[in-house]
Scaffold this motif. Structure first.
Motif, PDB file in Angstrom:
ATOM      1  N   LYS A   9       3.356  23.787   6.123  1.00 58.30           N
ATOM      2  CA  LYS A   9       1.551  22.848   5.542  1.00 58.30           C
ATOM      3  C   LYS A   9       1.815  23.740   4.101  1.00 58.30           C
ATOM      4  O   LYS A   9       1.498  23.545   2.993  1.00 58.30           O
ATOM      5  CB  LYS A   9       0.766  22.872   6.874  1.00 58.30           C
ATOM      6  CG  LYS A   9      -0.022  21.975   5.816  1.00 58.30           C
ATOM      7  CD  LYS A   9      -1.848  22.258   6.784  1.00 58.30           C
ATOM      8  CE  LYS A   9      -1.990  23.015   7.430  1.00 58.30           C
ATOM      9  NZ  LYS A   9      -3.037  22.820   8.238  1.00 58.30           N
ATOM     10  N   ARG A  10       1.759  25.158   4.315  1.00 59.02           N
ATOM     11  CA  ARG A  10       1.554  26.099   3.126  1.00 59.02           C
ATOM     12  C   ARG A  10       2.935  26.521   2.422  1.00 59.02           C
ATOM     13  O   ARG A  10       2.464  26.952   1.323  1.00 59.02           O
ATOM     14  CB  ARG A  10       1.004  27.867   3.647  1.00 59.02           C
ATOM     15  CG  ARG A  10       0.081  27.508   4.667  1.00 59.02           C
ATOM     16  CD  ARG A  10      -0.105  28.984   5.332  1.00 59.02           C
ATOM     17  NE  ARG A  10      -1.350  28.925   6.223  1.00 59.02           N
ATOM     18  CZ  ARG A  10      -2.588  29.692   5.834  1.00 59.02           C
ATOM     19  NH1 ARG A  10      -2.400  30.285   4.930  1.00 59.02           N
ATOM     20  NH2 ARG A  10      -3.080  28.993   6.774  1.00 59.02           N
ATOM     21  N   GLY A  11       3.680  25.322   1.975  1.00 57.68           N
ATOM     22  CA  GLY A  11       5.060  25.668   1.506  1.00 57.68           C
ATOM     23  C   GLY A  11       6.207  26.741   1.868  1.00 57.68           C
ATOM     24  O   GLY A  11       6.763  26.963   0.524  1.00 57.68           O
ATOM     25  N   GLU A  12       5.729  27.360   3.161  1.00 57.85           N
ATOM     26  CA  GLU A  12       6.774  28.542   2.911  1.00 57.85           C
ATOM     27  C   GLU A  12       8.093  27.766   3.961  1.00 57.85           C
ATOM     28  O   GLU A  12       8.036  27.076   5.043  1.00 57.85           O
ATOM     29  CB  GLU A  12       6.296  29.875   3.650  1.00 57.85           C
ATOM     30  CG  GLU A  12       5.343  30.193   3.218  1.00 57.85           C
ATOM     31  CD  GLU A  12       5.534  31.029   1.263  1.00 57.85           C
ATOM     32  OE1 GLU A  12       6.755  31.816   1.359  1.00 57.85           O
ATOM     33  OE2 GLU A  12       4.866  31.111   0.708  1.00 57.85           O
ATOM     34  N   ILE A  34       1.287  36.101   4.301  1.00 52.30           N
ATOM     35  CA  ILE A  34       1.415  34.818   4.733  1.00 52.30           C
ATOM     36  C   ILE A  34       1.318  34.591   5.854  1.00 52.30           C
ATOM     37  O   ILE A  34       0.946  34.027   7.062  1.00 52.30           O
ATOM     38  CB  ILE A  34       2.761  34.141   4.072  1.00 52.30           C
ATOM     39  CG1 ILE A  34       2.284  34.036   2.620  1.00 52.30           C
ATOM     40  CG2 ILE A  34       2.994  32.874   4.130  1.00 52.30           C
ATOM     41  CD1 ILE A  34       3.966  34.200   1.761  1.00 52.30           C
ATOM     42  N   LEU A  35       2.569  35.369   6.666  1.00 47.80           N
ATOM     43  CA  LEU A  35       3.157  35.397   7.898  1.00 47.80           C
ATOM     44  C   LEU A  35       1.325  35.326   9.068  1.00 47.80           C
ATOM     45  O   LEU A  35       1.022  34.772   9.699  1.00 47.80           O
ATOM     46  CB  LEU A  35       4.080  36.343   9.047  1.00 47.80           C
ATOM     47  CG  LEU A  35       4.181  35.642  10.831  1.00 47.80           C
ATOM     48  CD1 LEU A  35       4.686  34.313  10.724  1.00 47.80           C
ATOM     49  CD2 LEU A  35       5.117  36.668  10.313  1.00 47.80           C
ATOM     50  N   TYR A  36       0.405  36.417   8.809  1.00 46.51           N
ATOM     51  CA  TYR A  36      -0.607  36.924   9.422  1.00 46.51           C
ATOM     52  C   TYR A  36      -2.002  35.377   8.273  1.00 46.51           C
ATOM     53  O   TYR A  36      -2.566  34.767   9.951  1.00 46.51           O
ATOM     54  CB  TYR A  36      -0.820  38.243   9.468  1.00 46.51           C
ATOM     55  CG  TYR A  36      -0.879  39.581  10.963  1.00 46.51           C
ATOM     56  CD1 TYR A  36      -1.769  38.744  11.499  1.00 46.51           C
ATOM     57  CD2 TYR A  36       0.340  39.741  10.684  1.00 46.51           C
ATOM     58  CE1 TYR A  36      -1.163  39.860  12.749  1.00 46.51           C
ATOM     59  CE2 TYR A  36       0.973  40.816  11.765  1.00 46.51           C
ATOM     60  CZ  TYR A  36      -0.320  40.470  12.316  1.00 46.51           C
ATOM     61  OH  TYR A  36       0.505  41.322  14.162  1.00 46.51           O
ATOM     62  N   ASP A  37      -1.494  35.439   8.169  1.00 51.12           N
ATOM     63  CA  ASP A  37      -2.841  33.648   7.553  1.00 51.12           C
ATOM     64  C   ASP A  37      -2.437  32.955   8.686  1.00 51.12           C
ATOM     65  O   ASP A  37      -3.578  32.132   8.523  1.00 51.12           O
ATOM     66  CB  ASP A  37      -2.649  33.968   6.336  1.00 51.12           C
ATOM     67  CG  ASP A  37      -3.367  34.959   5.207  1.00 51.12           C
ATOM     68  OD1 ASP A  37      -3.794  35.783   5.841  1.00 51.12           O
ATOM     69  OD2 ASP A  37      -2.710  35.167   3.762  1.00 51.12           O
ATOM     70  N   ALA A  38      -1.065  32.590   8.494  1.00 55.43           N
ATOM     71  CA  ALA A  38      -0.761  31.737   9.606  1.00 55.43           C
ATOM     72  C   ALA A  38      -1.647  31.489  10.875  1.00 55.43           C
ATOM     73  O   ALA A  38      -1.565  30.732  11.157  1.00 55.43           O
ATOM     74  CB  ALA A  38       0.719  31.194   9.230  1.00 55.43           C
ATOM     75  N   ILE A  39      -1.070  32.740  11.484  1.00 56.85           N
ATOM     76  CA  ILE A  39      -1.666  33.170  12.259  1.00 56.85           C
ATOM     77  C   ILE A  39      -2.783  32.529  12.580  1.00 56.85           C
ATOM     78  O   ILE A  39      -3.500  32.431  13.551  1.00 56.85           O
ATOM     79  CB  ILE A  39      -0.922  34.292  13.101  1.00 56.85           C
ATOM     80  CG1 ILE A  39       0.526  34.107  12.854  1.00 56.85           C
ATOM     81  CG2 ILE A  39      -1.369  34.157  14.443  1.00 56.85           C
ATOM     82  CD1 ILE A  39       1.125  35.740  13.230  1.00 56.85           C
ATOM     83  N   ASN A  42      10.556  28.549   7.429  1.00 57.27           N
ATOM     84  CA  ASN A  42      10.154  30.180   8.241  1.00 57.27           C
ATOM     85  C   ASN A  42      11.330  31.051   8.291  1.00 57.27           C
ATOM     86  O   ASN A  42      10.595  32.362   8.661  1.00 57.27           O
ATOM     87  CB  ASN A  42      10.702  29.359   9.382  1.00 57.27           C
ATOM     88  CG  ASN A  42       9.676  28.196  10.034  1.00 57.27           C
ATOM     89  OD1 ASN A  42       8.280  27.599   9.320  1.00 57.27           O
ATOM     90  ND2 ASN A  42      10.324  26.680  10.253  1.00 57.27           N
ATOM     91  N   GLU A  43      12.598  31.631   7.430  1.00 53.68           N
ATOM     92  CA  GLU A  43      13.044  32.455   7.092  1.00 53.68           C
ATOM     93  C   GLU A  43      12.350  33.521   6.020  1.00 53.68           C
ATOM     94  O   GLU A  43      12.578  34.448   6.510  1.00 53.68           O
ATOM     95  CB  GLU A  43      14.677  32.242   6.848  1.00 53.68           C
ATOM     96  CG  GLU A  43      15.680  31.243   7.360  1.00 53.68           C
ATOM     97  CD  GLU A  43      14.720  29.538   7.775  1.00 53.68           C
ATOM     98  OE1 GLU A  43      13.906  29.018   6.793  1.00 53.68           O
ATOM     99  OE2 GLU A  43      15.443  28.790   8.622  1.00 53.68           O
ATOM    100  N   LYS A  44      11.280  32.104   5.196  1.00 49.41           N
ATOM    101  CA  LYS A  44      11.120  33.357   4.181  1.00 49.41           C
ATOM    102  C   LYS A  44       9.909  34.464   4.839  1.00 49.41           C
ATOM    103  O   LYS A  44       9.623  35.570   4.733  1.00 49.41           O
ATOM    104  CB  LYS A  44      10.674  32.440   2.805  1.00 49.41           C
ATOM    105  CG  LYS A  44      10.276  33.145   1.840  1.00 49.41           C
ATOM    106  CD  LYS A  44       9.716  32.689   0.654  1.00 49.41           C
ATOM    107  CE  LYS A  44       8.987  33.302  -0.751  1.00 49.41           C
ATOM    108  NZ  LYS A  44       8.334  31.955  -1.434  1.00 49.41           N
ATOM    109  N   ALA A  45       9.110  33.475   5.330  1.00 52.68           N
ATOM    110  CA  ALA A  45       7.819  34.708   6.166  1.00 52.68           C
ATOM    111  C   ALA A  45       7.724  35.339   6.989  1.00 52.68           C
ATOM    112  O   ALA A  45       7.404  35.983   7.035  1.00 52.68           O
ATOM    113  CB  ALA A  45       6.390  33.025   5.747  1.00 52.68           C
ATOM    114  N   LEU A  46       9.043  34.924   8.064  1.00 54.61           N
ATOM    115  CA  LEU A  46       9.233  35.773   9.512  1.00 54.61           C
ATOM    116  C   LEU A  46      10.741  36.637   9.161  1.00 54.61           C
ATOM    117  O   LEU A  46      10.294  37.809  10.029  1.00 54.61           O
ATOM    118  CB  LEU A  46       9.851  34.405  10.366  1.00 54.61           C
ATOM    119  CG  LEU A  46       8.929  33.705  10.485  1.00 54.61           C
ATOM    120  CD1 LEU A  46       9.967  32.654  11.584  1.00 54.61           C
ATOM    121  CD2 LEU A  46       7.461  33.722  11.458  1.00 54.61           C
TER     122      LEU A  46
END
Length: 174
Positions: free
Chosen positions: A165-168, A108-113, A170-174
């Motif tokens: 925007k992706r519904g995540e 998720i993090l890399y897709d966002a980056i 910050n703490e969950k993805a980071l």
């Protein structure tokens, strides 16, 4: 063996894996990353006498690797990141469900980056993933330190917006 050759061998042994890793983050192709790493170190060898010591040798080599990779990407007219989920995350301390969750969060993090503009992607990779200082990033990107700080702030804000925007959270993805 000449002094230059021995010194170069030491530099290659110390930094080649890190340079390959950086290039691989940008091109997502093992063979291309190997070729670009080799091209980078050929350039390093040819211009070794020009190294002035204004930065660390690693920062200087990363700058050469970045320019080599960007030139390649311009020729190929593409820019891509690898998908984290193609790698196994090994851990002796995590259970299989925890490993799956970590892999999903990293994806998720890399897709966002990956969805951010190129300058933001580069700053996040260099500062947050590769761990370079602001001064080192300014040297690598040929920016002043203020631009690195401002772009870092904007890139992280953009990343947080993209995650939201992706519904995540910050703490969950980071």
């Amino acid at each position: 063996m000449s002094r230059l050759s021995a010194e170069f061998d030491q530099i290659y042994m110390e930094h080649s894996d890190k340079i390959f890793s950086y290039i691989f983050l940008l091109v997502k192709d093992n063979g291309v990353a190997e070729d670009l790493t080799q091209d980078t170190f050929i350039k390093v060898y040819k211009s070794f006498e020009d190294f002035k010591g204004d930065s660390s040798i690693y920062t200087w080599i990363i700058k050469i690797a970045r320019n080599t990779t960007i030139d390649y990407l311009k020729r190929k007219n593409r820019f891509a990141f690898f998908r984290i989920d193609q790698f196994r995350l090994e851990s002796n301390e995590s259970s299989p469900p925890e490993i799956l969750l970590k892999n999903e969060n990293v994806k998720i993090l890399y897709d966002a980056i990956k969805s951010l503009k190129l300058n933001y992607q580069e700053v996040i990779i260099l500062r947050k993933i590769k761990g370079f200082s602001i001064k080192e990033v300014s040297t690598i990107l040929d920016w002043d330190e203020t631009k690195v700080k401002n772009t870092s702030t904007r890139a992280l804000a953009g990343l947080k917006r993209e995650l939201m925007k992706r519904g995540e959270s910050n703490e969950k993805a980071l």
